[in-house]
Structures are given as structure tokens and as C-alpha cells.
Design a protein around this motif. Structure first.
Motif, PDB file in Angstrom:
ATOM      1  N   TRP A 146       2.605  -5.435  -9.641  1.00  0.00           N
ATOM      2  CA  TRP A 146       3.890  -5.258  -8.982  1.00  0.00           C
ATOM      3  C   TRP A 146       3.727  -4.316  -7.792  1.00  0.00           C
ATOM      4  O   TRP A 146       3.017  -3.323  -7.885  1.00  0.00           O
ATOM      5  CB  TRP A 146       4.911  -4.659  -9.939  1.00  0.00           C
ATOM      6  CG  TRP A 146       5.331  -5.572 -11.052  1.00  0.00           C
ATOM      7  CD1 TRP A 146       4.704  -5.734 -12.253  1.00  0.00           C
ATOM      8  CD2 TRP A 146       6.454  -6.437 -11.070  1.00  0.00           C
ATOM      9  NE1 TRP A 146       5.380  -6.654 -13.016  1.00  0.00           N
ATOM     10  CE2 TRP A 146       6.466  -7.099 -12.311  1.00  0.00           C
ATOM     11  CE3 TRP A 146       7.460  -6.708 -10.144  1.00  0.00           C
ATOM     12  CZ2 TRP A 146       7.452  -8.021 -12.656  1.00  0.00           C
ATOM     13  CZ3 TRP A 146       8.448  -7.639 -10.493  1.00  0.00           C
ATOM     14  CH2 TRP A 146       8.429  -8.278 -11.731  1.00  0.00           C
ATOM     15  N   VAL A 147       4.407  -4.628  -6.701  1.00  0.00           N
ATOM     16  CA  VAL A 147       4.475  -3.767  -5.529  1.00  0.00           C
ATOM     17  C   VAL A 147       5.964  -3.549  -5.253  1.00  0.00           C
ATOM     18  O   VAL A 147       6.735  -4.513  -5.179  1.00  0.00           O
ATOM     19  CB  VAL A 147       3.797  -4.408  -4.297  1.00  0.00           C
ATOM     20  CG1 VAL A 147       3.975  -3.542  -3.068  1.00  0.00           C
ATOM     21  CG2 VAL A 147       2.311  -4.665  -4.575  1.00  0.00           C
ATOM     22  N   TYR A 148       6.357  -2.264  -5.100  1.00  0.00           N
ATOM     23  CA  TYR A 148       7.762  -1.921  -4.925  1.00  0.00           C
ATOM     24  C   TYR A 148       8.010  -1.307  -3.547  1.00  0.00           C
ATOM     25  O   TYR A 148       7.234  -0.461  -3.094  1.00  0.00           O
ATOM     26  CB  TYR A 148       8.201  -0.910  -5.993  1.00  0.00           C
ATOM     27  CG  TYR A 148       7.995  -1.402  -7.405  1.00  0.00           C
ATOM     28  CD1 TYR A 148       8.860  -2.337  -7.969  1.00  0.00           C
ATOM     29  CD2 TYR A 148       6.939  -0.929  -8.173  1.00  0.00           C
ATOM     30  CE1 TYR A 148       8.670  -2.787  -9.268  1.00  0.00           C
ATOM     31  CE2 TYR A 148       6.750  -1.373  -9.474  1.00  0.00           C
ATOM     32  CZ  TYR A 148       7.614  -2.300 -10.017  1.00  0.00           C
ATOM     33  OH  TYR A 148       7.425  -2.748 -11.301  1.00  0.00           O
ATOM     34  N   GLN A 149       9.115  -1.743  -2.913  1.00  0.00           N
ATOM     35  CA  GLN A 149       9.539  -1.222  -1.625  1.00  0.00           C
ATOM     36  C   GLN A 149      11.048  -0.988  -1.673  1.00  0.00           C
ATOM     37  O   GLN A 149      11.747  -1.599  -2.494  1.00  0.00           O
ATOM     38  CB  GLN A 149       9.257  -2.225  -0.504  1.00  0.00           C
ATOM     39  CG  GLN A 149       7.809  -2.580  -0.301  1.00  0.00           C
ATOM     40  CD  GLN A 149       7.668  -3.677   0.727  1.00  0.00           C
ATOM     41  OE1 GLN A 149       8.005  -4.815   0.457  1.00  0.00           O
ATOM     42  NE2 GLN A 149       7.193  -3.330   1.912  1.00  0.00           N
ATOM     43  N   GLU A 150      11.538  -0.134  -0.758  1.00  0.00           N
ATOM     44  CA  GLU A 150      12.979   0.050  -0.655  1.00  0.00           C
ATOM     45  C   GLU A 150      13.332   0.663   0.688  1.00  0.00           C
ATOM     46  O   GLU A 150      12.471   1.187   1.397  1.00  0.00           O
ATOM     47  CB  GLU A 150      13.513   0.937  -1.785  1.00  0.00           C
ATOM     48  CG  GLU A 150      13.114   2.388  -1.682  1.00  0.00           C
ATOM     49  CD  GLU A 150      13.687   3.248  -2.789  1.00  0.00           C
ATOM     50  OE1 GLU A 150      14.366   2.732  -3.698  1.00  0.00           O
ATOM     51  OE2 GLU A 150      13.441   4.465  -2.748  1.00  0.00           O
TER      52      GLU A 150
END
Length: 170
Positions: free
Chosen positions: A111-115
Motif C-alpha cells: 500500500w502507498v498512501y497520499q493526501e
């Protein structure tokens, strides 16, 4: 009796070999979720890659000794690669900068998370582009689900696809 044992053993080996090859086969798909979080005011993005595919890609993109499972630095490198290949722009086609939050290995997935913080109440549409892994594998498909106010819209992006326009109207 020994022929029967040999035949069963060969059948077992053939079945095991086939299932191992199936498990090792690259899926060539990624799934991204774009969520307008009304509580935080953030636009949150979660990219899910098959770990097997991500490992193969990282070895080709960075270093043959890359280990996404054991090395946080390798996961970070992959995350920055994804950040470079995934783009969102507002309805005026101005790119929205996404901040990298982190990565996580969960079972067979990376998983790769961005915001980013965004005033999503005023957005009626936006543009999206996802090119991760497509320069390595032209058959790579990147699926994107966009959720806002409990409504989900989906895109499927292939290699060479231009920016996709997505209306957020109900």
C-alpha cells in the motif's frame, strides 16, 4: 503398486508446479482509492499493488537487490515512484500536490498512501492520470475508485491513456 505411487507422485508434482507458477504470475493490476474525507477535509489516496508485481518492478526500476518487504527505504523509493506517476488536477486542470503519507505491506499487497487538504465542497470535477508500472508492462491496468459523499465512480486506465475527466456531480 510402485507404478501407481509414481503416477500419483508425478501428478502431485505437476499440480504443485502449476499452482506455484500461477501464484508467481504477475497480475499487472493496481487499485487506487481516492476518498474525499469530509471529517478531516483531506483528499486521501490509497494505492494497492500486488507485492509480487511491485517487487519485480522495483528490481527493474531501482536495484536488483531491492527488497520491499524488509527494507523501508525500498518501499519509500517505490512510493516516490508512484507519487511521480499518479496525478490529480482540479477542474481548471491545475495539478493538486499530494503529500506522501507512507507505505505498508499487508499480506500480498503493498500500500502507498497520499493526501492533501482540499476544499472538496467546491469541486464539481477533476482530472486524473495514473501511469504506475505501465512503462514496464504496457498491459498494466490501473483501476481507480473515487468516493465522495458515499457515491463511488470508477476508472480503468491503460498505458497511453490521456488525463481522464471525472465529474463529481450526483
Amino acid at each position: 503398486m510402485s507404478r501407481a505411487i509414481i503416477a500419483i507422485s508425478l501428478l502431485f508434482i505437476a499440480v504443485f508446479s502449476f499452482s506455484t507458477n500461477t501464484w508467481a504470475h504477475q497480475q499487472k493490476e493496481s487499485y487506487s482509492n481516492v476518498l474525499f474525507n469530509e471529517r478531516t477535509g483531506n483528499l486521501e489516496v490509497q494505492h494497492r499493488f500486488y507485492l509480487h508485481d511491485a517487487e519485480h518492478a522495483a528490481k527493474r526500476l531501482f536495484d536488483s537487490n531491492t527488497d520491499l518487504i524488509k527494507e523501508p527505504v525500498s518501499r519509500d523509493a517505490f512510493a516516490y515512484y508512484v507519487q511521480d506517476k499518479f496525478h490529480i488536477a482540479d477542474d481548471k486542470q491545475q495539478t493538486i500536490k499530494l503529500n506522501l503519507v507512507g507505505t505498508e505491506v499487508e499480506g500480498k499487497y503493498l500500500w502507498v498512501y497520499q493526501e492533501t487538504q482540499i476544499n472538496h465542497q467546491t469541486m464539481s470535477s477533476f482530472y486524473i492520470k495514473m501511469e504506475s508500472l505501465q512503462e514496464l508492462w504496457p498491459s498494466q491496468l490501473n483501476y481507480i475508485n473515487v468516493e465522495r459523499e458515499k457515491q463511488v465512480k470508477s476508472l480503468r486506465l491503460s498505458a497511453g491513456d490521456a488525463w481522464q475527466h471525472l465529474s463529481l456531480d450526483k
